[in-house]
Design an enzyme around this catalytic site. Sequence first.
Site, PDB file in Angstrom:
ATOM      1  N   LYS A   9       0.814  -1.213   0.000  1.00  0.00           N
ATOM      2  CA  LYS A   9       0.000   0.000   0.000  1.00  0.00           C
ATOM      3  C   LYS A   9       0.854   1.272   0.000  1.00  0.00           C
ATOM      4  CE  LYS A   9      -3.732  -2.258   2.561  1.00  0.00           C
ATOM      5  NZ  LYS A   9      -4.536  -2.209   3.798  1.00  0.00           N
ATOM      6  N   ARG A 118      -0.061 -14.801   4.869  1.00  0.00           N
ATOM      7  CA  ARG A 118      -0.831 -14.241   5.994  1.00  0.00           C
ATOM      8  C   ARG A 118      -0.014 -14.288   7.289  1.00  0.00           C
ATOM      9  NH1 ARG A 118      -5.481 -11.419   4.840  1.00  0.00           N
ATOM     10  NH2 ARG A 118      -6.333 -12.073   6.812  1.00  0.00           N
ATOM     11  N   THR A 124      -4.126  -8.069  10.876  1.00  0.00           N
ATOM     12  CA  THR A 124      -4.560  -6.893  10.118  1.00  0.00           C
ATOM     13  C   THR A 124      -4.352  -5.607  10.907  1.00  0.00           C
ATOM     14  OG1 THR A 124      -6.226  -8.253   9.037  1.00  0.00           O
ATOM     15  CG2 THR A 124      -6.518  -5.897   8.867  1.00  0.00           C
ATOM     16  N   ARG A 135       3.683  -6.330   9.655  1.00  0.00           N
ATOM     17  CA  ARG A 135       2.920  -5.310  10.383  1.00  0.00           C
ATOM     18  C   ARG A 135       3.436  -5.128  11.809  1.00  0.00           C
ATOM     19  NH1 ARG A 135      -2.420  -7.952   7.879  1.00  0.00           N
ATOM     20  NH2 ARG A 135      -2.570  -6.740   5.960  1.00  0.00           N
ATOM     21  N   ASN A 155      -1.715  -0.322   7.606  1.00  0.00           N
ATOM     22  CA  ASN A 155      -1.161  -1.651   7.887  1.00  0.00           C
ATOM     23  C   ASN A 155      -0.267  -2.174   6.767  1.00  0.00           C
ATOM     24  OD1 ASN A 155      -3.058  -2.416   5.992  1.00  0.00           O
ATOM     25  ND2 ASN A 155      -4.226  -3.719   7.377  1.00  0.00           N
ATOM     26  N   HIS A 158      -1.851  -5.563   1.833  1.00  0.00           N
ATOM     27  CA  HIS A 158      -3.056  -6.386   1.772  1.00  0.00           C
ATOM     28  C   HIS A 158      -2.612  -7.760   1.305  1.00  0.00           C
ATOM     29  CE1 HIS A 158      -6.902  -8.087   0.646  1.00  0.00           C
ATOM     30  NE2 HIS A 158      -6.311  -8.449  -0.479  1.00  0.00           N
TER      31      HIS A 158
END
Length: 182
Positions: A9, A118, A124, A135, A155, A158
């Site tokens: 992001k 993940r 998240t 993160r 964060n 994605h």
Amino acid sequence: MERTLVLIKPDAFKRGLVGKIITRFERVGLRVEEMKIVKVTTKIVGQHYPDDKNWIRSVGKKTLDTYQKYNLNIAEDLGTDDVLEVGNLVRKWLIQQITSGPIIAIILSGNHAIEVVRKIVGNTVPLFAELGTIRGDFSIDSPDLSTKEKRALQNLVHASSTIEEAKREISLWFEKVENLLS
């Protein structure tokens, strides 16, 4: 072998974390199949973050739950505590965040790629992400702070959460994106 989508992001892009993030994936043996830098419009991001009541309700509930966990009053900050209204606000902020600058879209592949990615990216909510995750190492943002500031949670990335979601998102970002950029 699974395929999954990762979006780096604008907040990670602005902070110069792109190389560090990609290295984390490559270090465990995931393969970069395709990668591109994209400046997107609200049209594609509006499809990425679905205008779906169940999804919006889920996002709103997560935000309300965090407020309750810290004994904060979301109605004071947003003027509402309705889960759908809160979810719609968060969705709007997500769209604003993703369209605020360039992103990097990546298709990664490997054994259990979705689950591995993940784990690497972490929770998240960066505040809840374990150290050693992307993160957890690079952000401490939380929904109570971002909501109070009326912005999306920063964060950094994605990552698709299921095989079905990965297929839909890969199609959206790598097959349909050229049509949605104009």
